[in-house]
Design an enzyme around this catalytic site. Structure first.
Site, PDB file in Angstrom:
ATOM      1  NE  ARG A  25       2.479  -0.624   0.179  1.00  0.00           N
ATOM      2  CZ  ARG A  25       2.262  -1.331  -0.910  1.00  0.00           C
ATOM      3  NH1 ARG A  25       1.984  -2.619  -0.843  1.00  0.00           N
ATOM      4  NH2 ARG A  25       2.321  -0.771  -2.100  1.00  0.00           N
ATOM      5  CG  ASN A  43      -1.156  -0.060   0.564  1.00  0.00           C
ATOM      6  OD1 ASN A  43      -0.573   0.557   1.451  1.00  0.00           O
ATOM      7  ND2 ASN A  43      -0.929   0.161  -0.713  1.00  0.00           N
TER       8      ASN A  43
END
Length: 99
Positions: A25, A43
């Site tokens: 990320r 996520n």
């Protein structure tokens, strides 16, 4: 030649493979900042990473291409991209990491 102001578009991107717990990320956030793309990345419960990218088409394409590689430690198996509404990125000035 100067670029005309391009219309903003958005894409929903899903990345599968070993992409959680490897800094994926943050990697996407860094690549999006360099391409002036905004939105969010998070996520997913199924082990994938989801992102909503908003910006100019070529800039989004650049970020999606970077997402196919990922950071060291990631093992990207599949990247799917589909058109999305720019409304989903409303309020995002850059790309934010969501939990």
């Amino acid at each position: 030649m100067e670029r005309d102001i391009m219309a903003e578009i958005a894409a929903k991107v899903t990345v599968r493979g070993k992409v959680q717990g490897v800094g994926y990320r943050a990697y996407v956030q860094e690549k999006a900042a360099g391409a002036h793309v905004r939105g969010w990345v998070r996520n997913a419960e199924d082990g994938s990473v989801e992102a909503l990218l908003a910006g100019e088409a070529l800039d989004i394409e650049k970020v999606v291409q970077e997402m196919r590689g990922g950071p060291s430690g990631a093992q990207v198996e599949d990247v799917q991209s589909a058109p999305a509404s720019t409304d989903e990125a409303r309020g995002c000035k850059d790309l934010v990491v969501r939990q």
